[in-house]
Enzyme design. Structure first.
Site, PDB file in Angstrom:
ATOM      1  N   ASP A  40       0.054  -0.617  -0.816  1.00  0.00           N
ATOM      2  CA  ASP A  40       0.075   0.703  -0.171  1.00  0.00           C
ATOM      3  C   ASP A  40      -0.693   0.720   1.152  1.00  0.00           C
ATOM      4  O   ASP A  40      -1.687   1.447   1.313  1.00  0.00           O
ATOM      5  CB  ASP A  40      -0.499   1.762  -1.125  1.00  0.00           C
ATOM      6  CG  ASP A  40       0.209   1.793  -2.462  1.00  0.00           C
ATOM      7  OD1 ASP A  40       1.434   1.603  -2.481  1.00  0.00           O
ATOM      8  OD2 ASP A  40      -0.466   2.004  -3.492  1.00  0.00           O
ATOM      9  N   GLU A 214      12.106   9.012  -2.394  1.00  0.00           N
ATOM     10  CA  GLU A 214      11.428   8.699  -3.650  1.00  0.00           C
ATOM     11  C   GLU A 214       9.952   9.064  -3.591  1.00  0.00           C
ATOM     12  O   GLU A 214       9.463   9.834  -4.415  1.00  0.00           O
ATOM     13  CB  GLU A 214      11.586   7.214  -3.983  1.00  0.00           C
ATOM     14  CG  GLU A 214      10.993   6.801  -5.321  1.00  0.00           C
ATOM     15  CD  GLU A 214      11.787   7.323  -6.499  1.00  0.00           C
ATOM     16  OE1 GLU A 214      11.182   7.503  -7.579  1.00  0.00           O
ATOM     17  OE2 GLU A 214      12.995   7.557  -6.364  1.00  0.00           O
TER      18      GLU A 214
END
Length: 458
Positions: A40, A214
Site C-alpha cells: 500500500d 474496488e
C-alpha cells in the site's frame, strides 16, 4: 460487504498467493525494499526527497496481518532509507487491529497521516489521523478518536489549489469529506460519490457492484485535471483511473493503468511527480515467500500522454533509472539501500536505524554513486561482539573488484559503536557500490553509517 470481499480474497489467495517470482539479487531494483514485506505505497514529495509511507505485511501471513506502518525516503528513487516504524496500532488507544492502507500529506509545516484501523468500540473500520513535525515522525494520534467512521477503508487526501482539502476513502463505496484547515476535522457530512459505469467503468458478473471501482483511491490534481486512480475489480485486481474537472466530480472512466499481473491478488496505486519525471508506485508479491498477504512495494517511471492520459504500465524488476546521483563523501546511513541480501534493520542506540543481523556473504547495493576523481578512504560506524569480521568495499557486483576492506573488531556489544577506516582504490566516476560482509559463522556486525573521503563527487 467489505468483509465479504476480504473473505473472497482469502479463498483466491489459496491459489494466487502461492505464486512466486524470484528476483535477481544483482540486476533488479524492484521491489524497492527487500528485508521486510511492504504494501500500500503512499509517496509524498517534500524538500527534494520522496517520503514513502507503507504498510508492513508480517512474515508468513495468511491474512492481511498488519500491525504497523513504515516510512522510507529517497533522493533518487533507487536508494531507499529505512526510517523504521513511527506509527502503529498502539498509537491509537481506541484501535485494536489492521494497520492497512493510508496516506500522509504536509500542511503548514506539519505532517498528517490518515490511516484505516478497526475500532475497539464498534469492531468496524474507521479512519484515524496522526500528526508529526517531521515526515519521518514520530507520529501521534491527533484527536484521540476516529476522524470519520462508516465501516470502510483506504483513505486518500488531496489539498486543492484553493486550500480546500478533501479526504476520500471506501470499499465498497467511495465517499469524501471536506477537511477543515486544521486537517483533523471536517465540515458538513459524508458525501457518497455516485459509482456510475460512465464514471468508473463497467464490471460484469457481480450485480452488487456494477462498476470497476474496488478500493484504494489515489486522488490528485495535475495541470488542472483531477485524477482518481484506484484498484479495480476484485479479484485479482488491476489499476484503473478516472478523471474529473473538479475534486468532487463528475468522474469519467479513462481505462487501465496497470493490468492484472504479478503474484499478489491486490494492488494499490500511488503517483507523484519528482525531479522532472512521473512515478507510479504499486505492490506485488515478487520477493521470495511473497504472495497476496506478503507483498512488496515497487515503482516505475512513466510519461503522461500529451492529452494528460496515463499510459498502460507493466511491472518490471529493473525499476526506474536513478533520478540523481548519491554523494559518497557525505555521511550515508547504512540503511540507505538499493538492494540488500540477507540483512535486516533495527533501531539504533545512536538514533535512527542501523543494519544488523549480518551473516557472512550478506551484502548491500547502493546505486549510482558519484565517486568523481576517486576516493582514498572508507569509514564505517560499526558494532560487534565478535572479532575478525570485515566490510568489503566492491563495485560491479557483490563479488566484483575489491576496492578495500575494513576489519571490524569486537566492540563488546551490538550497540557499542566504534568507527573503522581503511584505504580504498579504483573507485572513480559514477558506479554501483557493494558493501559485502565477511567473517565466520553467526552474526558478524552491525553498521550504522558509512562515508568515503579523499575525493569529490564532481
Amino acid at each position: 460487504m467489505m468483509v465479504e470481499t476480504r473473505r473472497l480474497w482469502a479463498s483466491i489467495a489459496l491459489v494466487v498467493g502461492t505464486v512466486l517470482t524470484v528476483v535477481s539479487p544483482v540486476k533488479a531494483d524492484n521491489p524497492i525494499v527487500q528485508h521486510i514485506y511492504t504494501a500500500d505505497p503512499a509517496p509524498l514529495v517534500h524538500n527534494g526527497r520522496v517520503y514513502l509511507y507503507t504498510g508492513h505485511d508480517e512474515d508468513g501471513s495468511t491474512w492481511f496481518t498488519m500491525k504497523e506502518w513504515r516510512v522510507w525516503s529517497s533522493a533518487d528513487t533507487v536508494n531507499w532509507t529505512d526510517h523504521g516504524s513511527p506509527l502503529n496500532i498502539a498509537s491509537f488507544s481506541w484501535a485494536k487491529q489492521d494497520a492497512w492502507a493510508g496516506q500522509a500529506v504536509e500542511r503548514n509545516g506539519k505532517f498528517y497521516w490518515y490511516v484505516p484501523v478497526v475500532t475497539k468500540a464498534t469492531g468496524r473500520p474507521a479512519i484515524g489521523v496522526a500528526v508529526a513535525d517531521s515526515p519521518t515522525g514520530p507520529f501521534r494520534d491527533a484527536i484521540g478518536r476516529p476522524l470519520v467512521e462508516n465501516g470502510e477503508i483506504d483513505p486518500s487526501v488531496m489539498i486543492d489549489d484553493d486550500g480546500q482539502a478533501y479526504l476520500y476513502w471506501g470499499n465498497p463505496n467511495l465517499s469524501y469529506v471536506r477537511l477543515n484547515a486544521d486537517m483533523t476535522s471536517y465540515s458538513g457530512g459524508i458525501t457518497r460519490i455516485p459509482l456510475t459505469t460512465a464514471g468508473f467503468g463497467t464490471r460484469t458478473g457481480d450485480p452488487n457492484r456494477p462498476t470497476l471501482y474496488e478500493e484504494g483511491p489515489w486522488v490528485y490534481k495535475r495541470n488542472g485535471l483531477y485524477y482518481n486512480v484506484f484498484a479495480a475489480k476484485c479479484c485479482s485486481e488491476f489499476i484503473a483511473y478516472s478523471t474529473s474537472p473538479g475534486p468532487t466530480g463528475p468522474w469519467t472512466y479513462r481505462g487501465t493503468v496497470m493490468a492484472t499481473q504479478g503474484s499478489s491478488f491486490t494492488n494499490h496505486p500511488g503517483i507523484i511527480d519528482f525531479k522532472g519525471s512521473s512515478y507510479f508506485f504499486y505492490h506485488n508479491g515478487a520477493l521470495p515467500g511473497g504472495g497476496g498477504f506478503t507483498r512488496s512495494v515497487a515503482v516505475e517511471k512513466f510519461t503522461y500522454n500529451a492529452d494528460g492520459t496515463i499510459p498502460s504500465l507493466t511491472m518490471t524488476t529493473a525499476g526506474p533509472p536513478a533520478a540523481d546521483t548519491l554523494n559518497p563523501y557525505a555521511r550515508q546511513e547504512a540503511e540507505t539501500i538499493a538492494w540488500g541480501n540477507g540483512i535486516e534493520t533495527e533501531a539504533s542506540s545512536e538514533g535512527g536505524m542501523n543494519v544488523g543481523y549480518i551473516n557472512n556473504g550478506d551484502n548491500i547495493k547502493v546505486k549510482n554513486v558519484a565517486f568523481g576523481n576517486g576516493a582514498s578512504t572508507f569509514t564505517a560506524r560499526v558494532a560487534s561482539t565478535v572479532a575478525g569480521s570485515s566490510v568489503e568495499v566492491r563495485s560491479g557486483s557483490p563479488t566484483g573488484t575489491l576496492a578495500g576492506r575494513c576489519t571490524v573488531p569486537s566492540t563488546g556489544g551490538w550497540q557499542a559503536w566504534t568507527t573503522v577506516t581503511c584505504p580504498v582504490s579504483g573507485l572513480t566516476g559514477t558506479r554501483d557500490l557493494y558493501l559485502r560482509f565477511s567473517g565466520g559463522s553467526g552474526y558478524l556486525l552491525n553498521m550504522n553509517w558509512w562515508q568515503f573521503s579523499g575525493g569529490s563527487s564532481s
